[in-house]
Design an enzyme around this catalytic site. Structure first.
Site, PDB file in Angstrom:
ATOM      1  N   GLU A 185      -3.485   8.159   3.240  1.00 43.27           N
ATOM      2  CA  GLU A 185      -2.877   7.039   2.502  1.00 43.27           C
ATOM      3  C   GLU A 185      -3.241   7.187   1.021  1.00 43.27           C
ATOM      4  OE1 GLU A 185      -3.322   3.284   4.463  1.00 43.27           O
ATOM      5  OE2 GLU A 185      -3.339   2.175   2.579  1.00 43.27           O
TER       6      GLU A 185
ATOM      7  N   SER B 138      -8.806   2.672   2.792  1.00 43.34           N
ATOM      8  CA  SER B 138      -8.543   3.563   3.936  1.00 43.34           C
ATOM      9  C   SER B 138      -8.036   4.907   3.447  1.00 43.34           C
ATOM     10  CB  SER B 138      -7.478   2.962   4.843  1.00 43.34           C
ATOM     11  OG  SER B 138      -7.937   1.735   5.340  1.00 43.34           O
TER      12      SER B 138
ATOM     13  N   ARG C  88       3.775   1.493   4.216  1.00 43.00           N
ATOM     14  CA  ARG C  88       3.124   2.006   2.994  1.00 43.00           C
ATOM     15  C   ARG C  88       4.068   2.888   2.179  1.00 43.00           C
ATOM     16  NH1 ARG C  88       0.905  -1.758   4.411  1.00 43.00           N
ATOM     17  NH2 ARG C  88      -1.079  -1.874   5.487  1.00 43.00           N
TER      18      ARG C  88
HETATM   19  C1  LIG Z   1     -11.905  -1.344  -0.795  1.00 44.86           C
HETATM   20  C2  LIG Z   1     -10.429  -1.139  -0.706  1.00 44.86           C
HETATM   21  C3  LIG Z   1      -9.707  -1.757   0.296  1.00 44.86           C
HETATM   22  C4  LIG Z   1      -8.324  -1.580   0.390  1.00 44.86           C
HETATM   23  N1  LIG Z   1      -7.652  -2.227   1.387  1.00 44.86           N
HETATM   24  C5  LIG Z   1      -6.309  -2.077   1.476  1.00 44.86           C
HETATM   25  C6  LIG Z   1      -5.588  -2.767   2.503  1.00 44.86           C
HETATM   26  O1  LIG Z   1      -6.131  -3.510   3.312  1.00 44.86           O
HETATM   27  N2  LIG Z   1      -4.244  -2.575   2.558  1.00 44.86           N
HETATM   28  C7  LIG Z   1      -3.580  -1.775   1.663  1.00 44.86           C
HETATM   29  O2  LIG Z   1      -2.354  -1.668   1.753  1.00 44.86           O
HETATM   30  N3  LIG Z   1      -4.235  -1.115   0.673  1.00 44.86           N
HETATM   31  C8  LIG Z   1      -5.577  -1.245   0.567  1.00 44.86           C
HETATM   32  N4  LIG Z   1      -6.254  -0.570  -0.417  1.00 44.86           N
HETATM   33  C9  LIG Z   1      -5.509   0.337  -1.309  1.00 44.86           C
HETATM   34  C10 LIG Z   1      -5.033  -0.325  -2.611  1.00 44.86           C
HETATM   35  O3  LIG Z   1      -5.821  -1.445  -2.921  1.00 44.86           O
HETATM   36  C11 LIG Z   1      -3.580  -0.761  -2.619  1.00 44.86           C
HETATM   37  O4  LIG Z   1      -2.731   0.303  -2.310  1.00 44.86           O
HETATM   38  C12 LIG Z   1      -3.289  -1.335  -4.010  1.00 44.86           C
HETATM   39  O5  LIG Z   1      -2.519  -2.435  -3.975  1.00 44.86           O
HETATM   40  C13 LIG Z   1      -2.811  -0.333  -5.010  1.00 44.86           C
HETATM   41  O6  LIG Z   1      -2.740  -0.975  -6.262  1.00 44.86           O
HETATM   42  P1  LIG Z   1      -3.259  -0.288  -7.581  1.00 44.86           P
HETATM   43  O7  LIG Z   1      -2.857  -1.157  -8.712  1.00 44.86           O
HETATM   44  O8  LIG Z   1      -4.681   0.033  -7.496  1.00 44.86           O
HETATM   45  O9  LIG Z   1      -2.360   1.045  -7.587  1.00 44.86           O
HETATM   46  P2  LIG Z   1      -2.800   2.517  -7.968  1.00 44.86           P
HETATM   47  O10 LIG Z   1      -3.829   2.986  -7.002  1.00 44.86           O
HETATM   48  O11 LIG Z   1      -3.126   2.602  -9.408  1.00 44.86           O
HETATM   49  O12 LIG Z   1      -1.432   3.306  -7.694  1.00 44.86           O
HETATM   50  C14 LIG Z   1      -0.945   3.484  -6.386  1.00 44.86           C
HETATM   51  C15 LIG Z   1       0.487   4.039  -6.468  1.00 44.86           C
HETATM   52  O13 LIG Z   1       1.331   3.060  -7.042  1.00 44.86           O
HETATM   53  C16 LIG Z   1       1.979   3.565  -8.214  1.00 44.86           C
HETATM   54  N5  LIG Z   1       2.075   2.449  -9.131  1.00 44.86           N
HETATM   55  C17 LIG Z   1       1.066   1.673  -9.599  1.00 44.86           C
HETATM   56  N6  LIG Z   1       1.566   0.705 -10.375  1.00 44.86           N
HETATM   57  C18 LIG Z   1       2.913   0.890 -10.410  1.00 44.86           C
HETATM   58  C19 LIG Z   1       3.984   0.215 -11.060  1.00 44.86           C
HETATM   59  N7  LIG Z   1       3.791  -0.862 -11.826  1.00 44.86           N
HETATM   60  N8  LIG Z   1       5.245   0.691 -10.873  1.00 44.86           N
HETATM   61  C20 LIG Z   1       5.491   1.778 -10.090  1.00 44.86           C
HETATM   62  N9  LIG Z   1       4.507   2.450  -9.461  1.00 44.86           N
HETATM   63  C21 LIG Z   1       3.239   2.002  -9.620  1.00 44.86           C
HETATM   64  C22 LIG Z   1       1.108   4.711  -8.693  1.00 44.86           C
HETATM   65  O14 LIG Z   1       1.872   5.668  -9.421  1.00 44.86           O
HETATM   66  C23 LIG Z   1       0.626   5.268  -7.365  1.00 44.86           C
HETATM   67  O15 LIG Z   1       1.623   6.100  -6.815  1.00 44.86           O
HETATM   68  C24 LIG Z   1      -7.640  -0.744  -0.546  1.00 44.86           C
HETATM   69  C25 LIG Z   1      -8.369  -0.121  -1.563  1.00 44.86           C
HETATM   70  C26 LIG Z   1      -9.746  -0.315  -1.662  1.00 44.86           C
HETATM   71  C27 LIG Z   1     -10.499   0.334  -2.778  1.00 44.86           C
END
Ligand SMILES: Cc1cc2nc3c(=O)[nH]c(=O)nc-3n(C[C@H](O)[C@H](O)[C@H](O)COP(=O)(O)OP(=O)(O)OC[C@H]3O[C@@H](n4cnc5c(N)ncnc54)[C@H](O)[C@@H]3O)c2cc1C
Length: 326
Positions: free
Chosen positions: A309, A234, A183
């Site tokens: 996380e 998580s 992560r």
């Molecule tokens: C119901 C649920 C289940 C989930 N299950 C999982 C799982 O099984 N495994 C897992 O790993 N995660 C899981 N997650 C967490 C999440 O979905 C992932 O971490 C996801 O891919 C983050 O993407 P996001 O676009 O929402 O990023 P955000 O939450 O908007 O950002 C996360 C981080 O990434 C940075 N960021 C975002 N976009 C960029 C970019 N283009 N360039 C540089 N930095 C950037 C942000 O600054 C921040 O630091 C889950 C979340 C939920 C709500």
């Protein structure tokens, strides 16, 4: 770096950004509308670039004016402060979401929706993206977090990432240069915004098997995770040593009796104890208090300090693991 301290500063900065990127700038956006947890105050200015060129332009402009800013994707891993966000927020979302597949290579823009991306690879007869099926979020966020499931991270399928640095210049990084860990990636520290990533997957020998595996993963997720109430996935990372001694975070938290416990509008999910749900009126303070109480209890019972996380975004755009201490 300057924050957007007064109403007139906000208006003039939003005005200039609107001239730079017409149609891509919003002012005074309630974070509870855009955040997956439906928590947070108001974001002063949100910019949604629609191309690499727009992303470069906006980053160069912001740096040139000495202004602070931060980047988000679909917010599925973020807890926003009740005080709001008083720096420019750059959102890499669905306006920037092309996916192209040629043979085993898949090139996707940062805003591509992860479940749709996984499905496209499966339909193209590829295997390797099964573990990201059903993870809500945009691809840039997934790559930044090196997200995945089943003890995998998306980083292992990356060939290269194209990002844009603070000055607006494009940077190409190979997988090694992305420094992926559990992560973790270099993008959490280097200030570059991921614009596009190239992946390589294997040709599936058994296409129907890949589809079955994705459906199996989706069905397990549906059964295990809360679906109706807003949450951020998580809350705590799994620590291999703690896992070995006591099991995954959800099991430990459940065994200590936290399922269903509430602080204000935030509640430990009854479906899965490593999830905190917003029952309707949760504030970020409620969530941080709950996280801090759970951590303290797990530490006193096991000696392990769980690391969140989930990331907390304070009003100055600083992103830290979501602990009350910051
Ligand atoms: C119901 C649920 C289940 C989930 N299950 C999982 C799982 O099984 N495994 C897992 O790993 N995660 C899981 N997650 C967490 C999440 O979905 C992932 O971490 C996801 O891919 C983050 O993407 P996001 O676009 O929402 O990023 P955000 O939450 O908007 O950002 C996360 C981080 O990434 C940075 N960021 C975002 N976009 C960029 C970019 N283009 N360039 C540089 N930095 C950037 C942000 O600054 C921040 O630091 C889950 C979340 C939920 C709500």
């Amino acid at each position: 770096m300057l924050r957007l301290s007064s109403i007139s500063a906000k208006a003039s900065i939003a005005g200039e950004l609107r001239r730079l990127l017409p149609g891509a700038v919003s002012r005074d956006v309630p974070l509870s509308w855009i955040s997956r947890w439906q928590i947070g105050g108001t974001a002063d200015v949100v910019v949604r670039p629609r191309s690499i060129d727009e992303l470069s332009k906006v980053r160069a402009w912001i740096s040139g004016h000495g202004l602070a800013h931060m980047v988000i994707g679909e917010t599925s891993n973020l807890l926003f402060a009740d005080e709001g966000l008083h720096v420019i927020c750059v959102q890499m979302g669905s306006d920037f979401a092309d996916v192209n597949i040629e043979g085993r290579r898949v090139e996707a823009q940062a805003g591509a929706w992860v479940p749709g991306f996984a499905r496209r690879t499966m339909q193209a007869g590829l295997t390797g993206a099964e573990h990201i099926a059903g993870i809500p979020g945009a691809l840039g966020g997934l790559v930044c977090m090196n997200g995945g499931s089943q003890r995998k991270g998306i980083g292992s399928s990356i060939v290269q990432v194209l990002s844009v640095d603070r000055a607006g210049h494009c940077v190409t990084r190979t997988r090694n240069e992305c420094e992926f860990g559990y992560r973790k990636s270099v993008f959490q520290e280097n200030g570059e915004v991921i614009a596009r990533a190239t992946f390589e997957f294997d040709q599936a020998q058994d296409r129907a098997g890949v589809r079955r595996e994705m459906l199996r993963i989706l069905s397990t997720r549906r059964k295990k995770f809360p679906r109706k109430q807003p949450n951020c996935g998580s809350v705590f990372k799994s620590d291999p040593a703690m896992y070995e001694d006591y099991g995954p975070p959800g099991e430990i938290i459940e065994s200590l009796g936290w399922k269903g416990v509430r602080v204000g509008g935030a509640q430990v999910s009854n479906d899965h104890a490593n999830f905190i749900i917003n029952t309707g009126s949760a504030t970020s303070k409620d969530v941080l208090t709950l996280i801090s109480r759970i951590r303290a209890n797990v530490f006193s019972e096991t000696g392990y300090e769980m690391v969140p996380e989930v990331l907390f975004v304070d009003s100055s755009g600083r992103i830290t693991p979501a602990t009350a201490e910051g």
